[in-house]
Design a protein around this motif. Structure first.
Motif, PDB file in Angstrom:
ATOM      1  N   GLN A 217      29.536   3.920  -0.436  1.00 45.97           N
ATOM      2  CA  GLN A 217      30.382   3.014  -1.230  1.00 45.97           C
ATOM      3  C   GLN A 217      29.728   1.652  -1.251  1.00 45.97           C
ATOM      4  N   ILE A 218      29.536   1.076  -2.445  1.00 51.87           N
ATOM      5  CA  ILE A 218      28.947  -0.251  -2.566  1.00 51.87           C
ATOM      6  C   ILE A 218      29.863  -1.132  -3.400  1.00 51.87           C
ATOM      7  N   LYS A 219      29.693  -2.435  -3.168  1.00 52.46           N
ATOM      8  CA  LYS A 219      30.462  -3.433  -3.923  1.00 52.46           C
ATOM      9  C   LYS A 219      29.563  -4.634  -4.147  1.00 52.46           C
ATOM     10  N   ILE A 220      29.311  -4.963  -5.402  1.00 56.10           N
ATOM     11  CA  ILE A 220      28.474  -6.102  -5.760  1.00 56.10           C
ATOM     12  C   ILE A 220      29.369  -7.319  -5.889  1.00 56.10           C
ATOM     13  N   THR A 221      29.065  -8.365  -5.129  1.00 54.17           N
ATOM     14  CA  THR A 221      29.926  -9.555  -5.083  1.00 54.17           C
ATOM     15  C   THR A 221      29.374 -10.723  -5.895  1.00 54.17           C
TER      16      THR A 221
END
Length: 819
Positions: free
Chosen positions: A72-76
């Motif tokens: 799971q990735i999240k680009i901030t």
């Protein structure tokens, strides 16, 4: 020495790449949780972060989890050169559907390509379908920006999600009664090219309940052409479809199976990202969550049992106990609450949809009668439901499907096309022909104003067509609309007024009493229809307003009633020198206009009294040459068409003796003459003016007399003259009396001498005529007697001047002609 230092650095870097959790080659970076010491979460960034990334770079980021893990990735933070969605300069590609580390990203399905300076354009959360996520970063040789920064995490695979080619699940109720179904990658954005199925199987007598806890799919357009979830009431895709879902649904969405099986199909678009064409790519909307769905399921044998054995009654798929009943044509039946006559289960809601016929041939209503009703509260009566119907009906109920004509108004008889419009309930409204019929129908419309002729009725037609045009003056072979007028309000007797058929558009209709309209359509006739408005108007209201618009007599109409026993003739458009003759001594005209009747001059009509139109009848006036009308002789040469159309014989003024007019004969055998009446009016006006002038002169002389001394004139210089106007029932006689003997005059006053004139009446006045040598003086009240020598004999009778004035007799009018 410098060379030794350089070798040591390269050796240290090689050891880190070989034994560390993160290793890289050029700018390709791999995060592998299978290597010892690899943390479950961390960060990643673009080259040179937080400075601008270099140009002309191609970098790959791989996140690889264990077999029981997902990524799971999240680009901030995100800022790349380019404009989404084309991204022709710099971009970041994301792949989430990689199931084997040996598979090249070029052979994997692309989730999306991203660029620009808006973090809102990216998915809020990204999760792999397997245990691998790959990122590909590209920058061109031109400008650059800050780049990107994000976090990654390896999470436990709490739900096994196979690849798109094997996304099929079977859930059996005997293993687990409750649970949940989620889309791949939920709650992260789901990928393209998914085709997943979920088959739920219970045991006999069980039903399945689905509750949408969270549901968010890309909506696209109507009918869900891209991403959708389909639910079938059965064990396969061939079962009845309950509904196709896309978009967003809340927690209150509940679906029930009718039996023990349900089948769910989840499909996402294929080719949403296609760099060769822009058609589907333009529909990409990463600003929406597209997080998929989370649905709970429950197998239960306590849900309401569905009985589909009754004719024309079918359970509505997806509902708990809703039923749809379809009419077979004026049919009937019964509805029972669940488990009737047993106790109704608690906490349920059942809806019953009763569909009457609604097609070009028939339209129905439904009558509902409650036979057995045992719930708290009062028992309802029968109810008549309009058009298509929705009803919530518990317990035992009887249904009767009736024909609906689609006509506003009070239906007089159930099932009959007969309607009443009473001014006590509605002062205005509309009515029309039956909306659905196949011919062979008769309808009656009764309009009832207040008793005592306190109201008038105004009818305006909005549309009217009784089929194609054909020559049928009596409307015997056509659909028609017949109009009647009431002649006796208590017995409600009607007389026919007018019948309209074909395309003869009725003009505005004005009635002084109750009226009745009957509509008749022949068998197999479907092309006739009309629509009209009605309004009851107070009797004293003279400002009439109709509502029709259009052409012809719809806007304005002149109706000619030749007698009270015949239907009127309707005139509109343009007419010139048209003549009409009444059938008796009465001719009634009625002129009505609508609010749209603009731009016309109106009309100018001449009328003539006709004393006969047959040659055999005597004529005491003038006989017209062609029409044989007998008119007054005084109407000749008045520049009016008195003899009717194409007959101008009354305007040919001859000079021969036998054509001269006899005033006495004309006075006794003709109607009133307009010029004669004008002369009389002028004479009366002149007489009144003269009378008031005389009064003013007399008053002036009287006041002058009072201011001067009275001088009695000699007895021998005057004579008295009396003017007597005596009226009788037949004529008026004016008498002029000259008396020479005062004794005769005195006896005339007291009535002692029978030969004297009639004594003074209120009409009689005393006047004095003086000699020429004597000035005129005002006389006092006492009479002045003339000299006896002025007359030859004391017993001479007074002279009387008499003029007889005999009034003319007006002949009886037989007919009236108007032009």
């Amino acid at each position: 020495m410098p060379g030794l230092t350089r070798q040591a650095c390269w050796l240290a870097l090689l050891m880190c790449l070989t034994f560390g959790s993160v290793y890289a080659q050029d700018c390709d970076i791999v995060y592998d949780s299978s290597l010892p010491g690899t943390p479950n979460q961390g960060t990643f960034e673009s080259p040179g972060w937080p400075q601008n990334y270099p140009t002309s770079r191609q970098c790959t980021y791989k996140f690889i989890g264990n077999e029981n893990q997902r990524v799971q990735i999240k680009i901030t933070k995100f800022n790349l050169q380019g404009v989404s969605p084309q991204c022709k300069f710099d971009y970041l590609d994301i792949y989430v559907q990689i199931n084997n580390r040996s598979v090249s990203i070029m052979q994997s399905t692309l989730l999306g390509r991203f660029c620009g300076d808006g973090i809102e354009q990216l998915p809020k959360l990204i999760r792999s379908t397997g245990n691998i996520i790959a990122l590909y970063f590209f920058s061109d040789s031109q400008k650059s920006d800050q780049g990107f920064y994000g976090t990654y995490e390896f999470i436990d695979a709490w739900t096994k999600i196979p690849g798109p080619s094997n996304c099929n699940y079977k859930i059996e109720g005997f293993r687990r009664k409750t649970g949940y179904i989620v889309s791949p990658t939920y709650p992260a954005i789901y990928p393209d090219k998914l085709n997943c199925t979920y088959r739920l199987v219970g045991i006999p007598q069980e039903r399945i309940k689905l509750t949408f806890v969270d549901f968010s799919l890309f909506h696209g357009e109507d009918y869900c052409p891209f991403d959708f979830l389909e639910v079938y009431d059965g064990s396969s895709e061939g079962s009845p479809l309950i509904k196709k879902f896309c978009g967003i649904y809340k927690n209150n969405t509940v679906i029930y199976s009718s039996k023990k099986d349900l089948y769910i199909k989840f499909n996402t678009a294929s080719g949403r990202i296609d760099f060769e064409t822009d058609s589907l790519y333009d529909n990409v909307d990463f600003t929406s969550d597209r997080r998929g769905f989370n649905i709970t399921y429950e197998f239960s044998d306590s849900l309401v049992f569905i009985d589909n054995n009754k004719p024309n009654m079918q359970h509505v798929p997806g509902t708990l106990c809703d039923v749809r009943i379809t009419s077979r044509g004026e049919s009937n039946g019964t509805i029972d609450s669940p488990y009737y006559p047993a106790t109704v289960p608690a906490g349920i809601t059942c809806n019953y949809y009763i569909d009457g016929l609604s097609n070009p041939d028939s339209l129905e209503k439904v009558e509902v009668t409650f036979v057995d009703f045992e719930i708290p509260g009062d028992k309802p009566n029968s109810h008549l439901l309009d058009e298509k119907h929705y009803a919530m009906i518990p317990n035992h109920t009887e249904l009767l499907q009736l024909r609906d004509f689609g006509i506003p108004g009070q239906q007089v008889e159930r099932g009959k096309c007969k309607f009443l419009y009473d001014s006590a309930k509605h002062m205005k409204g509309g009515f029309n022909s039956p909306l659905h019929h196949s011919g062979g129908i008769d309808c009656t419309y009764i309009f009832r104003p207040k008793h005592g002729s306190e109201e008038k009725l105004l009818i305006s037609f909005l549309s009217f067509s009784m089929g194609p045009y054909k020559h049928d003056p009596e409307c015997s072979n056509s659909d028609y609309l017949q109009i009647y007028e009431e002649v006796h309000t208590r017995k409600q007797d009607y007389i026919p007024i007018k019948r309209y058929c074909s395309r003869t558009f009725p003009g505005p209709i004005f009635g002084h009493r109750g009226m009745k309209f009957t509509y008749h359509a022949n068998r197999n006739s479907r092309n006739s229809s009309f629509q009209a408005l009605y309004e009851f108007i107070p009797k004293h209201d003279r400002k009439l307003k109709t509502y029709a618009t259009g052409m012809g007599c719809q806007n304005a109409v002149m109706r000619l009633y030749r007698s009270n026993n015949f239907a009127p003739e309707e005139l509109c458009g343009s007419l010139t020198n048209q003549a009409y003759l009444s059938t008796n001594d009465t001719f009634r005209l009625e002129f009505l206009t609508s609010s749209a009747a603009l731009g016309a001059k109106g009309f100018k009509i001449t009328w003539t009294e006709i004393n006969g139109d047959k040659v055999t009848e005597p004529c005491y006036g003038f006989r017209c040459t062609k029409s044989n009308y007998c008119i007054s002789a005084k109407l000749r040469c008045n520049k009016l068409p008195n003899c009717g159309k194409s007959d101008d014989s009354d305007e040919k003024c001859a000079t021969s003796s036998h054509d001269e007019v006899n005033p006495e004969t004309d006075q006794q055998n003709s109607g009133p003459n307009v010029a004669g009446f004008q002369v009389v009016h002028i004479a009366i006006g002149a007489s009144l003016s003269s009378f008031f002038c005389i009064i003013l002169v007399v008053c002036g002389l009287y006041h002058r007399k009072r201011l001067q001394p009275v001088h009695t004139p000699p007895d021998d210089n005057h004579v008295e003259v009396r003017y007597v106007a005596a009226s009788s029932s037949c004529n008026t006689t004016d008498r002029l009396l000259a008396l020479e003997n005062p004794d005769e005059l005195d006896k005339a006053y007291d009535g002692s001498t029978p030969t004297t004139p009639t004594p003074y009446t209120p009409n009689q006045n005393s006047k004095v005529v003086h000699n020429a040598s004597t000035p005129l003086q005002t006389l006092n009240k006492n009479p002045i007697i003339s000299n006896k020598s002025s007359y030859s004999s004391p017993h001479h009778s007074p002279s009387i001047a008499t003029v007889n004035r005999t009034s003319a007799r007006t002949p009886r009018i037989q007919k009236v002609s108007i032009v």
